[in-house]
Design a protein around this motif. Structure first.
Motif, PDB file in Angstrom:
ATOM      1  N   LYS A  92       0.853  -1.196   0.000  1.00 45.69           N
ATOM      2  CA  LYS A  92       0.000   0.000   0.000  1.00 45.69           C
ATOM      3  C   LYS A  92       0.886   1.243   0.000  1.00 45.69           C
ATOM      4  O   LYS A  92       2.012   1.218   0.481  1.00 45.69           O
ATOM      5  N   ASP A  93       0.349   2.342  -0.507  1.00 46.51           N
ATOM      6  CA  ASP A  93       1.049   3.622  -0.523  1.00 46.51           C
ATOM      7  C   ASP A  93       2.424   3.496  -1.183  1.00 46.51           C
ATOM      8  O   ASP A  93       3.409   4.043  -0.717  1.00 46.51           O
ATOM      9  N   ALA A  94       2.459   2.723  -2.274  1.00 49.00           N
ATOM     10  CA  ALA A  94       3.721   2.473  -2.973  1.00 49.00           C
ATOM     11  C   ALA A  94       3.512   2.566  -4.479  1.00 49.00           C
ATOM     12  O   ALA A  94       2.437   2.284  -4.990  1.00 49.00           O
ATOM     13  N   ALA A  95       4.572   2.949  -5.152  1.00 51.56           N
ATOM     14  CA  ALA A  95       4.653   2.869  -6.607  1.00 51.56           C
ATOM     15  C   ALA A  95       5.650   1.758  -6.920  1.00 51.56           C
ATOM     16  O   ALA A  95       6.435   1.348  -6.061  1.00 51.56           O
ATOM     17  N   GLY A  96       5.626   1.278  -8.151  1.00 45.10           N
ATOM     18  CA  GLY A  96       6.562   0.220  -8.535  1.00 45.10           C
ATOM     19  C   GLY A  96       7.223   0.533  -9.860  1.00 45.10           C
ATOM     20  O   GLY A  96       6.658   1.250 -10.693  1.00 45.10           O
ATOM     21  N   ILE A  97       8.421  -0.019 -10.035  1.00 40.91           N
ATOM     22  CA  ILE A  97       9.084   0.051 -11.332  1.00 40.91           C
ATOM     23  C   ILE A  97       9.586  -1.335 -11.706  1.00 40.91           C
ATOM     24  O   ILE A  97      10.027  -2.101 -10.853  1.00 40.91           O
ATOM     25  N   ARG A  98       9.448  -1.634 -12.981  1.00 45.02           N
ATOM     26  CA  ARG A  98       9.853  -2.942 -13.508  1.00 45.02           C
ATOM     27  C   ARG A  98      10.414  -2.776 -14.910  1.00 45.02           C
ATOM     28  O   ARG A  98      10.142  -1.815 -15.604  1.00 45.02           O
ATOM     29  N   LEU A  99      11.117  -3.803 -15.325  1.00 44.05           N
ATOM     30  CA  LEU A  99      11.478  -4.013 -16.725  1.00 44.05           C
ATOM     31  C   LEU A  99      12.311  -2.872 -17.311  1.00 44.05           C
ATOM     32  O   LEU A  99      12.043  -2.386 -18.402  1.00 44.05           O
ATOM     33  N   LEU A 100      13.348  -2.478 -16.597  1.00 41.39           N
ATOM     34  CA  LEU A 100      14.290  -1.496 -17.123  1.00 41.39           C
ATOM     35  C   LEU A 100      15.173  -2.173 -18.159  1.00 41.39           C
ATOM     36  O   LEU A 100      15.708  -3.257 -17.919  1.00 41.39           O
ATOM     37  N   GLY A 101      15.317  -1.550 -19.303  1.00 49.91           N
ATOM     38  CA  GLY A 101      16.209  -2.062 -20.338  1.00 49.91           C
ATOM     39  C   GLY A 101      16.785  -0.921 -21.149  1.00 49.91           C
ATOM     40  O   GLY A 101      16.073   0.026 -21.487  1.00 49.91           O
ATOM     41  N   VAL A 102      18.096  -1.009 -21.436  1.00 51.73           N
ATOM     42  CA  VAL A 102      18.789   0.012 -22.218  1.00 51.73           C
ATOM     43  C   VAL A 102      19.542  -0.674 -23.348  1.00 51.73           C
ATOM     44  O   VAL A 102      20.212  -1.690 -23.129  1.00 51.73           O
ATOM     45  N   ASP A 103      19.422  -0.129 -24.547  1.00 48.97           N
ATOM     46  CA  ASP A 103      20.148  -0.635 -25.705  1.00 48.97           C
ATOM     47  C   ASP A 103      21.637  -0.701 -25.359  1.00 48.97           C
ATOM     48  O   ASP A 103      22.201   0.284 -24.868  1.00 48.97           O
ATOM     49  N   PRO A 104      22.284  -1.849 -25.599  1.00 55.38           N
ATOM     50  CA  PRO A 104      23.696  -1.999 -25.232  1.00 55.38           C
ATOM     51  C   PRO A 104      24.614  -0.911 -25.795  1.00 55.38           C
ATOM     52  O   PRO A 104      25.591  -0.540 -25.151  1.00 55.38           O
ATOM     53  N   LYS A 105      24.295  -0.369 -26.953  1.00 53.34           N
ATOM     54  CA  LYS A 105      25.182   0.655 -27.523  1.00 53.34           C
ATOM     55  C   LYS A 105      25.125   1.978 -26.746  1.00 53.34           C
ATOM     56  O   LYS A 105      25.979   2.836 -26.925  1.00 53.34           O
ATOM     57  N   PHE A 106      24.125   2.121 -25.862  1.00 53.27           N
ATOM     58  CA  PHE A 106      24.001   3.331 -25.051  1.00 53.27           C
ATOM     59  C   PHE A 106      24.343   3.102 -23.581  1.00 53.27           C
ATOM     60  O   PHE A 106      24.183   4.011 -22.760  1.00 53.27           O
TER      61      PHE A 106
END
Length: 175
Positions: A92-106
């Protein structure tokens, strides 16, 4: 290398490109299950843009000044939409983050950090007391970045995704 990045909500025309980027990134992580081992997970990655169609869910992308897709992340204003194993969806009273991905060239240009910070800002602006996320041992670079941003291991959020240990983290927000 530092890039001039724009962080914004994904556009439908970018769904497929971000999905392909995510599949490419996750399938090349040393120690992470291959697509054949967790096909449902990779199907979700391939269709990551569609997550933005769920209530209280935002897919954010990082783009270069000329519009090139650098990476993405999913932000959840409502943990009921988070969709992981374990107990995170009951927070409760929380936000979530998932699935971070960055192109390998960056990689190394600050895109992952900028995406995570954009999510933290959104959570703070919306008055959440904490941000929840999960990562794996195969995601060592992200794990280190999350700790540098102030996230702390929270073993009560850990779970197994099939045979893969997934580790929970919390960031308490000062409002």
């Amino acid at each position: 290398m530092t890039l001039q990045l724009s962080i914004r909500d994904i556009r439908p025309a970018e769904y497929e490109a971000l999905g392909q980027l995510m599949v490419r990134v996750y399938s090349t992580l040393d120690g992470f299950p291959a697509p054949a081992e967790q096909p449902r997970y990779y199907e979700m990655l391939a269709n990551i843009g569609r997550l933005s169609e769920k209530p209280a869910t935002h897919v954010l992308v990082a783009t270069t000044a000329d519009g090139e897709l650098v990476g993405g992340i999913v932000y959840f204003d409502d943990m009921a939409q988070y969709g992981s194993g374990g107990t995170a969806t009951q927070e409760k009273d929380a936000a979530g983050i998932r699935l971070l991905g960055v192109d390998p060239k960056f990689r190394g240009a600050g895109a992952g950090k900028a995406l995570a910070q954009a999510c933290i800002r959104r959570a703070r602006e919306r008055g959440h007391a904490q941000v929840i996320l999960h990562t794996t041992a195969a995601m060592g670079v992200a794990w280190k970045m999350y700790e540098q941003l102030g996230f702390v291991r929270s073993e009560d959020l850990d779970f197994l995704q099939e045979q893969l240990p997934v580790f929970g983290f919390r960031l308490k927000l000062q409002l």
